[in-house]
Motif scaffolding. Structure first.
Motif, PDB file in Angstrom:
ATOM      1  N   PRO A  55       0.773  -1.241   0.127  1.00 36.20           N
ATOM      2  CA  PRO A  55      -0.125   0.187   0.028  1.00 36.20           C
ATOM      3  C   PRO A  55       0.759   1.295  -0.016  1.00 36.20           C
ATOM      4  O   PRO A  55       1.961   1.524   0.580  1.00 36.20           O
ATOM      5  CB  PRO A  55      -0.752  -0.081   1.313  1.00 36.20           C
ATOM      6  N   ASP A  56       0.343   2.296  -0.614  1.00 38.03           N
ATOM      7  CA  ASP A  56       1.039   3.657  -0.374  1.00 38.03           C
ATOM      8  C   ASP A  56       0.660   4.334   0.433  1.00 38.03           C
ATOM      9  O   ASP A  56      -0.600   4.843   0.778  1.00 38.03           O
ATOM     10  CB  ASP A  56       0.519   4.466  -2.186  1.00 38.03           C
ATOM     11  N   LEU A  57       1.612   4.672   1.599  1.00 36.65           N
ATOM     12  CA  LEU A  57       1.062   5.238   2.853  1.00 36.65           C
ATOM     13  C   LEU A  57       1.537   6.639   2.583  1.00 36.65           C
ATOM     14  O   LEU A  57       2.608   6.965   2.082  1.00 36.65           O
ATOM     15  CB  LEU A  57       2.112   4.518   4.075  1.00 36.65           C
ATOM     16  N   SER A  58       0.868   7.466   3.511  1.00 34.72           N
ATOM     17  CA  SER A  58       1.191   8.939   3.194  1.00 34.72           C
ATOM     18  C   SER A  58       2.349   9.359   4.166  1.00 34.72           C
ATOM     19  O   SER A  58       3.304  10.365   3.822  1.00 34.72           O
ATOM     20  CB  SER A  58       0.086   9.776   3.697  1.00 34.72           C
ATOM     21  N   ILE A  59       2.734   8.831   5.343  1.00 33.76           N
ATOM     22  CA  ILE A  59       3.666   9.496   6.228  1.00 33.76           C
ATOM     23  C   ILE A  59       5.220   8.839   5.633  1.00 33.76           C
ATOM     24  O   ILE A  59       6.017   9.740   5.579  1.00 33.76           O
ATOM     25  CB  ILE A  59       3.588   8.933   7.472  1.00 33.76           C
ATOM     26  N   PRO A  60       5.266   7.587   5.473  1.00 31.36           N
ATOM     27  CA  PRO A  60       6.818   7.322   5.460  1.00 31.36           C
ATOM     28  C   PRO A  60       7.521   7.694   4.236  1.00 31.36           C
ATOM     29  O   PRO A  60       6.985   8.120   3.067  1.00 31.36           O
ATOM     30  CB  PRO A  60       6.704   5.669   5.405  1.00 31.36           C
ATOM     31  N   SER A  61       8.805   7.753   4.556  1.00 37.19           N
ATOM     32  CA  SER A  61       9.631   8.277   3.263  1.00 37.19           C
ATOM     33  C   SER A  61      10.187   6.852   2.617  1.00 37.19           C
ATOM     34  O   SER A  61      10.004   5.784   2.756  1.00 37.19           O
ATOM     35  CB  SER A  61      10.892   8.993   3.764  1.00 37.19           C
ATOM     36  N   ALA A  62      11.425   7.206   1.872  1.00 41.91           N
ATOM     37  CA  ALA A  62      12.024   5.874   1.125  1.00 41.91           C
ATOM     38  C   ALA A  62      12.586   4.905   2.225  1.00 41.91           C
ATOM     39  O   ALA A  62      12.683   3.660   1.686  1.00 41.91           O
ATOM     40  CB  ALA A  62      12.982   6.286  -0.055  1.00 41.91           C
ATOM     41  N   ASP A 125      10.266   5.310  10.755  1.00 44.90           N
ATOM     42  CA  ASP A 125       9.590   6.021   9.889  1.00 44.90           C
ATOM     43  C   ASP A 125       8.253   5.884   9.411  1.00 44.90           C
ATOM     44  O   ASP A 125       7.400   6.542   8.838  1.00 44.90           O
ATOM     45  CB  ASP A 125      10.348   5.550   8.478  1.00 44.90           C
ATOM     46  N   SER A 126       7.379   4.807  10.000  1.00 44.87           N
ATOM     47  CA  SER A 126       5.994   4.547   9.926  1.00 44.87           C
ATOM     48  C   SER A 126       5.339   5.657  10.651  1.00 44.87           C
ATOM     49  O   SER A 126       4.210   6.124  10.092  1.00 44.87           O
ATOM     50  CB  SER A 126       5.859   3.406  10.531  1.00 44.87           C
ATOM     51  N   GLY A 127       5.916   6.479  11.723  1.00 43.68           N
ATOM     52  CA  GLY A 127       5.139   7.642  12.181  1.00 43.68           C
ATOM     53  C   GLY A 127       4.141   7.347  13.029  1.00 43.68           C
ATOM     54  O   GLY A 127       3.467   8.067  13.358  1.00 43.68           O
ATOM     55  N   ALA A 128       3.904   5.941  13.499  1.00 41.99           N
ATOM     56  CA  ALA A 128       2.864   5.495  14.072  1.00 41.99           C
ATOM     57  C   ALA A 128       3.242   5.066  15.543  1.00 41.99           C
ATOM     58  O   ALA A 128       4.624   4.604  15.563  1.00 41.99           O
ATOM     59  CB  ALA A 128       1.988   4.631  13.380  1.00 41.99           C
ATOM     60  N   GLU A 225       2.970  -1.547  10.427  1.00 40.16           N
ATOM     61  CA  GLU A 225       2.493  -0.617   9.210  1.00 40.16           C
ATOM     62  C   GLU A 225       2.671  -1.123   7.951  1.00 40.16           C
ATOM     63  O   GLU A 225       2.509  -0.574   6.919  1.00 40.16           O
ATOM     64  CB  GLU A 225       2.839   0.764   9.301  1.00 40.16           C
TER      65      GLU A 225
END
Lengths: 329, 725
Positions: A55-62, A125-128, A225
């Motif tokens: 899935p394309d997540l909004s928070i994480p980076s590469a 990086d998942s930000g959660a 995530e």
């Protein structure tokens, strides 16, 4: 020749990994009076997951996307560095393929560390919340495992005069199939490494891989995530990690039947069969252990880790004493 | 008169750096004095390049004896003249190269950090010219410390270096004053004032102790030139060793003398912070190698274990507080303390192996060379990756406006260059393959293992025990380093921003990105092709009398082999770097493919990306991500039985002389045991001083008369006994 041995080792290593996890799950299920999934279920899961899109997540980076593949690659590399079934180093450095053969226990330890580091960064990086919690916990386990691991390697280096797994395997084979039982220094290192491997692989009593309750888990929380193909990579990495650690234990302490590749076909197939049998015994023991034990609180996990440090130190003292008073091992 | 190379060197260092210092005092025709930072920094860059050139020259033409540049006045009868004497050996030229290249990078970077080159909406730093001037003085003095060859010139240069850095430590103090009332928090003001106080006190105490050691030694020899020191083949007495060790240890930030490092260094501007903790902290290490291996005579057996144990303790304590601190600059300062510890472990090991009792045994000197090569490689590597980390921290400070974890996060998506630089630095410093940190940690561990094998004989059990303790502590350090850098990188550059970033902010200018690329490239190069630099370093140890025989390198593998003591067995280990190449290739391929895939996906995707799973509550980046205090909590808990213990205190309760600990959140701080000890020591000294003063000055006239009588009688007696020739 070394290259072929490494490739054959890798093939066995990669093929057996889902089977090992399947066997462990099924045995544990039997202990709980359940039928459990089929032995081949892990292969089907893998096929299923690898085919999916992530899935394309909004928070994480590469970093989030790179981390699981990096970890997976580290474990594959680690598998290539040890003699799983065939001895992957003929002793002369860089003879056919420059610079490749010759693993090293310190390098292996740092590869495992790099994988943990990568996954922990992915979790950050998942930000959660769960990712962050899991990162903190898995890095904590990494911290408490490290002293025991390096001291165990120091004990092995003191005993065998090297940190090269291939050289240890060939020297160990001169002691006979169960030579470890008659050499107390080695037995102590083996116990120490068993504790550390339980911690590193995220098994009981350090982490309970069966639960999905966020408050108790650490390894699974890091990857919560992840989905689709990323999750497949993470899960494969986890499988390979467990198999790698068990194989390392087998190689260092009961390496009978691991042969150079220049033998007959019969001996070679014997090596494969012997490896599978040893692995099955290790997995059965692990399943029994996991069925009997509960999980420790995370901060109480320091105690078994300290025990591992103590065992490694005892082994070093024992080797030292025998060096000094008996003039040998 | 024909000029000797050293004379030329002296002039060519003094000229650019001296001019760079003086140019900011240009009196006429300047409206904006900040512009004077331009010529000053350019001169610093030129001077650094000259230093690099000289380093290469001296590498091939070392002058192993001192040359007197000029001779000053004689301060009194019977005292030696104050001569200025220089010499360069291959160790010194290695450090010249290190300092020169470090300062070249920092000088170029400073144009961006000080805001001379416009980047985004920033204005240039108010005191840019002052910083540039002090920076010039600092670098010039540092280069001259390395080549000094007698006590006088060494002490003068050290003092100039200290004072120049003292001005830089005032940076935050001045900045806070200029920014007006809202930034002038009382507690913060105390911290800023404390920075300069702590720095000046500790650097001068260190100078006094070190001077005392050198003067005692010089007095025994009757000469203050280091050439005479080198030829005096009697081991120094324990007092001299301890004075020299403590004096240098304070300057290097060895635990328990490190408390000034995290107070002073974070107060300096981040560009010079990179130089002061990346490179300048190696100057006391250079002096330690110089003093212990050549100036104090044959090495006593107990020096090595002392240095080894102090080093191991430093490493663990340093990285523990790096993990506990709440902003990047403090954390990185503590991490430098840790690296000093790691380097000292290998220096201590080399000292143990090269001591007079052991050096005659077969193979010991070769192992000592290996240990020292490992230590020097760590010195080089630490300068590179710590430089990278500090410079990217400076960039983060510029781009996000702060270095505190609680306001940072999510920089990777907005500033990929800076964030990648920080991440690569973090991987390198945590010692993971294929970066350079891995090679030096591997070498240090292997030298510890090999010497453990060599010590398996009855007489050396105590040395073996120290090595075991050091190994265990280093192992803990390596684990904690990974933890600390997951925390640093995770909280600052990964996840979601905790504060709204200024969206118009652009990345750092091209030359800063170039610096990032070059430094990351060096990190990787030294990791996958370590042998060339290791060969150079073993030449250095060979010139110190310890050929690194235990270390062999082919083109594709490093081998450590040494004789173990028992039964003539040989300890061998091998690291083939083909695997590191594979790891690098895999990493590059992965990164490129993931970035390309994301780019195409972003272009093609019609759906909006999925948010993080938050149980249906709206996402909140400050409260749903880990705080810095949470992240280190697990390890923090280990040191205490329960949370009400005294080691976790309300930060605001009482105001101690030195702050007692590292703040981990607004309300709590982790206790620094050593700072607490200094506090209680200072407090009890003050109590004692008051008590004794009240006893002496008790206000009774009879006692005062008695003092007068005693003094007169005492002086007369002394004159009669000693003075009346």
């Amino acid at each position: 020749m070394e290259m072929i041995a490494i490739l054959l080792n890798l093939v066995v290593f990669l093929l057996v990994a889902p089977l090992a996890v399947g066997l462990l799950g099924r045995t544990k299920a039997r202990f709980q009076l359940r039928h459990g999934p089929s032995l081949l279920q892990q292969y089907r899961d893998m096929e299923n997951l690898w085919a999916k899109h992530s899935p394309d997540l909004s928070i994480p980076s590469a970093v989030f996307a790179i981390a699981p593949y990096m970890a997976l690659f580290c474990y594959i590399l680690a598998g290539a560095l040890i003699p799983v079934v065939f001895i992957n180093d003929s002793g002369n450095v860089g003879s056919t393929f420059p610079g490749l053969p010759g693993g090293d226990l310190v390098l292996l330890m740092y590869l495992l560390g790099l994988a943990t580091f990568a996954i922990a960064l992915g979790g950050m990086d998942s930000g959660a919340s769960f990712g962050h919690m899991g990162s903190s916990r898995s890095m904590f386990v990494h911290v408490i495992v490290e002293p025991g691991l390096i001291l165990s390697i120091a004990a092995l280096a003191l005993y065998w005069n090297t940190t090269d797994p291939v050289s240890i395997v060939t020297q160990m084979q001169t002691l006979g199939l169960v030579g470890v039982l008659t050499h107390p220094s080695l037995l102590l290192i083996a116990f120490s490494l068993i504790i550390l491997i339980l911690a590193e692989a995220g098994r009981l009593p350090f982490d309970n891989p069966a639960t999905h309750l966020e408050l108790t888990m650490s390894e699974h929380a890091v990857g919560i995530e992840y989905g689709g193909r990323h999750w497949a990579a993470l899960k494969s990495a986890e499988m390979l990690k467990m198999l790698f650690l068990l194989t390392l234990l087998i190689d260092l302490f009961v390496p009978g039947f691991v042969t150079p590749l220049q033998t007959t076909l019969g001996l070679a197939s014997l090596a494969v069969i012997a490896y599978l049998i040893k692995l099955c015994i290790a997995i059965l023991l692990l399943a029994v252990w996991e069925s009997l034990r509960g999980q420790l609180r995370l901060r109480a996990a320091i105690r078994p880790a300290l025990l591992a440090v103590g065992l490694a130190l005892c082994s070093i003292v024992l080797t030292f004493t025998s060096h000094i008073f008996l003039g040998g091992r | 008169m024909l000029m000797s190379p050293l004379m030329l060197f002296f002039l060519s260092i003094c000229l650019p750096f001296g001019l760079g210092f003086l140019v900011v005092f240009w009196p006429i025709g300047i409206r904006d004095r900040r512009r004077l930072a331009w010529p000053s920094l350019i001169l610093a860059a030129i001077g650094s390049m000259v230093a690099i050139g000289w380093a290469f020259y001296f590498w091939y033409h070392p002058s192993n004896t001192g040359t007197i540049i000029f001779s000053g006045l004689q301060p009194g009868m019977g005292l030696p003249a104050l001569q200025w004497e220089l010499s360069v050996d291959s160790l010194a030229s290695l450090f010249l190269l290190l300092i020169g290249s470090g300062s070249l990078v920092v000088s170029i970077y400073s144009f961006s950090y000080l805001g001379l080159v416009p980047t985004g909406a920033r204005k240039s730093e108010k005191d840019a010219h002052g910083i540039a001037a002090a920076y010039n003085l600092f670098v010039g003095a540092m280069l001259l410390v390395i080549v000094a060859n007698n006590v006088f010139s060494l002490l003068v240069c050290l003092e100039v270096m200290s004072l120049a850095f003292g001005y830089l430590v005032l940076f935050r103090h001045n900045k806070g004053r200029d920014m007006g009332k809202e930034h002038w928090v009382p507690g913060d003001r105390r911290a800023r004032k404390l920075a300069i106080q702590a720095y000046l006190i500790s650097s001068h105490v260190s100078l006094v102790l070190f001077t005392a050691a050198l003067l005692i030694r010089g007095g025994q020899i009757g000469n203050l030139s280091f050439d005479a020191f080198r030829h005096f083949r009697i081991t120094a007495d324990p007092l001299t060793f301890w004075l020299a060790f403590v004096g240098l240890a304070i300057r290097a930030g060895v635990v328990p003398f490190h408390i000034w490092v995290p107070l002073a260094h974070p107060s300096s501007p981040t560009n010079t912070h990179a130089l002061s903790l990346g490179v300048a902290i190696k100057v006391p290490i250079y002096l330690m190698i110089l003093v212990f291996f050549s100036l104090l005579g044959p090495i006593a057996g107990w020096w090595g274990p002392v240095v080894l144990l102090f080093g191991a303790l430093t490493a663990v304590v340093g990285i523990f507080y790096a993990m506990a601190s709440r902003d990047l600059k403090t954390a990185l300062s503590y991490s430098s303390v840790e690296n000093v510890g790691i380097i000292l472990v290998s220096i201590g090991l080399a000292l143990t192996l090269a001591s007079t009792d052991l050096r005659s045994m077969p193979g010991m000197l070769g192992l000592a060379g290996l240990a020292l090569v490992a230590g020097l490689f760590q010195v080089v590597n630490h300068s590179v990756f710590k430089g990278l980390l500090y410079l990217s921290t400076g960039a983060i400070e510029r781009l996000a406006g702060t270095v505190e974890y609680r306001w940072l996060g999510g920089l990777f998506k907005h500033f990929p260059w800076t964030a990648s630089a920080f991440l690569i630095g973090a991987i390198a410093i945590a010692g993971f393959p294929p970066m350079n940190g891995f090679i030096s940690e591997w070498l240090i561990l292997q030298s510890l293992f090999a010497s453990l094998n060599a010590f398996a004989i009855p007489g050396l059990v105590l040395s073996a025990c120290t090595i075991l303790i050091a190994t265990a502590l280093l192992a803990l350090t390596f684990g904690l380093t990974a933890f600390a850098f997951v925390k640093m990188a995770g909280l600052t550059i990964l996840g979601e921003p905790r504060k709204n970033l200024v969206r118009t902010q652009r990345e750092m200018p091209w030359f800063v990105r170039l610096i990032f690329i070059v430094l990351s490239g060096i990190c990787l190069m030294f990791g996958i092709l370590p042998w060339p630099i290791l060969a150079l370093l073993s030449q250095v140890t060979q010139s110190l009398g310890m050929p690194a025989l235990a270390l062999q390198g082919q083109g594709n593998a490093i081998t450590v082999s040494s004789r173990a003591m028992v039964g003539g067995a040989v300890y061998t280990s091998l690291l083939s770097n083909g695997w590191l190449w594979l790891l690098t290739i895999a990493f590059v391929v992965l990164t490129v493919s993931v970035v390309l895939q994301q780019r195409t996906k972003r272009k093609a995707s019609l759906k909006t990306p999925l948010p993080a799973w938050t149980s249906g509550i709206p996402y909140d980046s400050t409260h749903m991500q880990a705080t810095d205090a949470y992240f280190g909590y697990q390890i923090d808990v280990l040191l205490r039985q329960d949370r009400e213990d005294s080691s976790l205190q309300r930060a605001s309760e009482n105001v101690p002389v030195i702050p007692k600990g590292v703040p981990i959140s607004d309300h709590y701080q982790v206790m620094e045991f050593f700072q607490q000890w200094y506090n209680s020591g200072l407090a009890s000294f003050q109590r004692f001083a008051t008590w004794i003063t009240l006893k002496i000055q008790n206000g009774r006239i009879r006692i005062y008369v008695a003092y007068t009588v005693i003094t007169t009688v005492g002086l007369l007696t002394a004159w009669i006994v000693w003075g009346g020739r």
